[in-house]
Design a protein around this motif. Structure first.
Motif, mmCIF file in Angstrom:
data_model
loop_
_atom_site.group_PDB
_atom_site.id
_atom_site.type_symbol
_atom_site.label_atom_id
_atom_site.label_comp_id
_atom_site.label_asym_id
_atom_site.label_seq_id
_atom_site.Cartn_x
_atom_site.Cartn_y
_atom_site.Cartn_z
ATOM 1 N N ILE A 1 30.508 -81.083 92.238
ATOM 2 C CA ILE A 1 29.225 -81.669 91.853
ATOM 3 C C ILE A 1 29.118 -82.626 93.077
ATOM 4 C CG2 ILE A 1 27.882 -82.793 90.215
ATOM 5 C CD1 ILE A 1 29.095 -80.160 89.307
ATOM 6 N N GLU A 2 27.836 -82.377 93.673
ATOM 7 C CA GLU A 2 27.204 -83.336 94.645
ATOM 8 C C GLU A 2 26.120 -84.110 94.090
ATOM 9 O OE1 GLU A 2 27.464 -82.225 99.310
ATOM 10 O OE2 GLU A 2 26.122 -80.877 97.936
ATOM 11 N N LEU A 3 26.231 -85.412 93.645
ATOM 12 C CA LEU A 3 25.029 -86.283 93.215
ATOM 13 C C LEU A 3 24.177 -87.083 94.297
ATOM 14 C CD1 LEU A 3 26.742 -87.795 89.885
ATOM 15 C CD2 LEU A 3 25.340 -85.841 90.070
ATOM 16 N N PHE A 4 23.015 -86.792 94.491
ATOM 17 C CA PHE A 4 22.266 -87.326 95.281
ATOM 18 C C PHE A 4 21.207 -88.246 94.919
ATOM 19 C CE2 PHE A 4 23.709 -83.245 97.252
ATOM 20 C CZ PHE A 4 23.710 -83.456 98.688
ATOM 21 N N GLU A 5 21.046 -89.445 95.670
ATOM 22 C CA GLU A 5 20.102 -90.426 95.200
ATOM 23 C C GLU A 5 19.332 -90.555 96.451
ATOM 24 O OE1 GLU A 5 19.870 -95.306 94.778
ATOM 25 O OE2 GLU A 5 21.076 -94.523 93.264
ATOM 26 N N PHE A 6 17.931 -90.182 96.406
ATOM 27 C CA PHE A 6 17.029 -90.371 97.756
ATOM 28 C C PHE A 6 16.349 -91.624 97.283
ATOM 29 C CE2 PHE A 6 18.474 -85.871 97.777
ATOM 30 C CZ PHE A 6 18.528 -85.966 99.170
ATOM 31 N N PRO A 7 15.874 -92.308 98.328
ATOM 32 C CA PRO A 7 15.100 -93.764 98.430
ATOM 33 C C PRO A 7 13.883 -93.509 97.810
ATOM 34 C CG PRO A 7 16.130 -93.749 100.432
ATOM 35 C CD PRO A 7 16.572 -92.345 99.783
ATOM 36 N N ASN A 8 13.326 -92.280 98.067
ATOM 37 C CA ASN A 8 11.762 -92.007 97.591
ATOM 38 C C ASN A 8 12.023 -91.099 96.107
ATOM 39 O OD1 ASN A 8 12.940 -89.746 98.872
ATOM 40 N ND2 ASN A 8 11.060 -89.160 99.839
ATOM 41 N N ALA A 9 13.081 -91.148 95.319
ATOM 42 C CA ALA A 9 13.458 -90.270 94.522
ATOM 43 C C ALA A 9 12.023 -90.245 93.210
ATOM 44 C CB ALA A 9 14.593 -90.749 93.519
ATOM 45 N N GLU A 10 11.693 -89.308 92.662
ATOM 46 C CA GLU A 10 10.685 -88.918 91.550
ATOM 47 C C GLU A 10 11.472 -88.653 90.314
ATOM 48 O OE1 GLU A 10 7.622 -86.497 92.817
ATOM 49 O OE2 GLU A 10 7.054 -87.703 94.578
ATOM 50 N N ASN A 11 11.109 -89.210 89.389
ATOM 51 C CA ASN A 11 11.803 -88.891 87.950
ATOM 52 C C ASN A 11 10.588 -88.333 87.191
ATOM 53 O OD1 ASN A 11 13.671 -88.581 86.049
ATOM 54 N ND2 ASN A 11 13.967 -90.541 85.608
ATOM 55 N N PRO A 12 10.250 -87.150 87.172
ATOM 56 C CA PRO A 12 9.107 -86.582 86.660
ATOM 57 C C PRO A 12 9.473 -86.695 84.977
ATOM 58 C CG PRO A 12 10.259 -84.806 87.392
ATOM 59 C CD PRO A 12 10.857 -86.031 87.792
ATOM 60 N N GLN A 13 8.337 -86.833 84.270
ATOM 61 C CA GLN A 13 8.173 -86.734 82.778
ATOM 62 C C GLN A 13 8.852 -85.488 82.325
ATOM 63 O OE1 GLN A 13 7.675 -89.045 80.744
ATOM 64 N NE2 GLN A 13 7.226 -90.535 82.119
ATOM 65 N N ASN A 14 8.397 -84.169 82.889
ATOM 66 C CA ASN A 14 8.989 -83.033 82.348
ATOM 67 C C ASN A 14 9.511 -82.423 83.589
ATOM 68 O OD1 ASN A 14 9.673 -80.540 81.392
ATOM 69 N ND2 ASN A 14 7.580 -80.064 80.830
ATOM 70 N N ASN A 15 10.904 -82.290 83.662
ATOM 71 C CA ASN A 15 11.625 -81.542 84.827
ATOM 72 C C ASN A 15 11.816 -80.121 84.523
ATOM 73 O OD1 ASN A 15 12.660 -81.707 87.246
ATOM 74 N ND2 ASN A 15 14.598 -82.065 86.616
ATOM 75 N N PHE A 16 11.110 -79.628 83.578
ATOM 76 C CA PHE A 16 11.542 -77.991 83.015
ATOM 77 C C PHE A 16 10.347 -76.996 83.437
ATOM 78 C CE2 PHE A 16 11.984 -74.951 79.749
ATOM 79 C CZ PHE A 16 13.261 -74.737 80.040
ATOM 80 N N GLU A 17 10.375 -76.945 84.863
ATOM 81 C CA GLU A 17 9.435 -76.038 85.438
ATOM 82 C C GLU A 17 10.108 -74.700 85.655
ATOM 83 O OE1 GLU A 17 8.008 -78.470 88.344
ATOM 84 O OE2 GLU A 17 6.386 -79.275 87.123
ATOM 85 N N TYR A 18 10.523 -74.090 84.663
ATOM 86 C CA TYR A 18 11.428 -72.883 84.649
ATOM 87 C C TYR A 18 10.487 -71.674 85.467
ATOM 88 C CZ TYR A 18 8.432 -71.610 80.535
ATOM 89 O OH TYR A 18 7.212 -71.496 79.928
ATOM 90 N N TRP A 19 9.261 -71.705 85.481
ATOM 91 C CA TRP A 19 8.482 -70.415 86.170
ATOM 92 C C TRP A 19 8.519 -70.679 87.647
ATOM 93 C CZ3 TRP A 19 6.698 -74.627 83.221
ATOM 94 C CH2 TRP A 19 5.826 -75.625 84.111
ATOM 95 N N LYS A 20 8.986 -71.923 88.166
ATOM 96 C CA LYS A 20 8.990 -71.953 89.550
ATOM 97 C C LYS A 20 10.298 -71.416 90.201
ATOM 98 C CE LYS A 20 5.895 -75.888 89.764
ATOM 99 N NZ LYS A 20 5.778 -77.358 90.188
ATOM 100 N N THR A 21 10.158 -70.894 91.377
ATOM 101 C CA THR A 21 11.310 -70.364 92.061
ATOM 102 C C THR A 21 12.246 -71.624 92.259
ATOM 103 O OG1 THR A 21 10.107 -68.829 93.251
ATOM 104 C CG2 THR A 21 12.057 -69.205 94.151
ATOM 105 N N GLY A 22 13.645 -71.304 92.118
ATOM 106 C CA GLY A 22 14.578 -72.368 92.262
ATOM 107 C C GLY A 22 15.399 -72.438 90.907
ATOM 108 N N VAL A 23 16.524 -73.324 91.262
ATOM 109 C CA VAL A 23 17.410 -73.366 90.024
ATOM 110 C C VAL A 23 16.505 -74.315 88.927
ATOM 111 C CG1 VAL A 23 19.465 -74.533 89.309
ATOM 112 C CG2 VAL A 23 19.523 -73.345 91.606
#
Length: 166
Positions: free
Chosen positions: A77-99
């Motif tokens: 498990i690689e945990l990344f913290e980027f300086p410009n990190a965004e923490n969206p209110q809803n991260n559950f965009e299952y319809w978008k391509t990706g994990v």
């Protein structure tokens, strides 16, 4: 001659979080994963890792923090913290391509749910049975305190789906 294929093993997954130290605490204390490399800052420079990150992130990425953990079955498990990190209110965009989630297995599914909730995570649905009255296989979707989606199974993936279609 036809080339034979074989199932490859899973190596690791990279997860972005807004607070690396809090994420290390959550994933070691709640999920029980091992910290194998302390949080480290990676800077854009001419080092081997700096050049690799240029290849991945493109020019101008600057720096980020990273920590490495491992599960009980040796998945990284690689945990990344980027300086410009965004923490969206809803991260559950299952319809978008990706994990859109990762999954763990715990025979004490309800116990892990309680630990995640106590640590500031969310439960996205009630615990459900795959084969009610037939097999005790249960599952639930959760969120870690940072909005990453975690699915929990009570039994292995192979056992859960080996019975065929739902």
């Amino acid at each position: 001659m036809t080339q034979q294929t074989y199932p490859r093993t899973f190596s690791h997954i990279g997860i972005s979080v807004p607070d690396l130290d809090a994420a290390v605490k959550f994933y070691t204390e709640v999920m029980g994963w091992y910290l194998i490399m302390e949080p480290t800052t990676i800077h854009q420079d001419d080092s081997a890792i700096g050049v690799m990150c240029d290849d991945v992130f493109g020019p101008g990425w600057g720096s980020f923090r990273i920590a490495h953990l491992a599960t009980g079955d040796k998945i990284g498990i690689e945990l990344f913290e980027f300086p410009n990190a965004e923490n969206p209110q809803n991260n559950f965009e299952y319809w978008k391509t990706g994990v859109f989630h990762f999954s763990v297995q715990d025979p004490d599914l309800e116990g892990l749910v309680a630990k995640i909730l106590a640590a500031g995570g969310k439960q996205r649905m009630p615990v459900r049975e795959y084969y009610p009255g037939e097999k005790p296989y249960r599952m639930v979707y959760m969120e870690d305190p940072f909005g990453n989606i975690i699915e929990i199974y009570s039994h292995s993936y192979e056992l859960t789906y080996s019975a065929g279609a739902y």
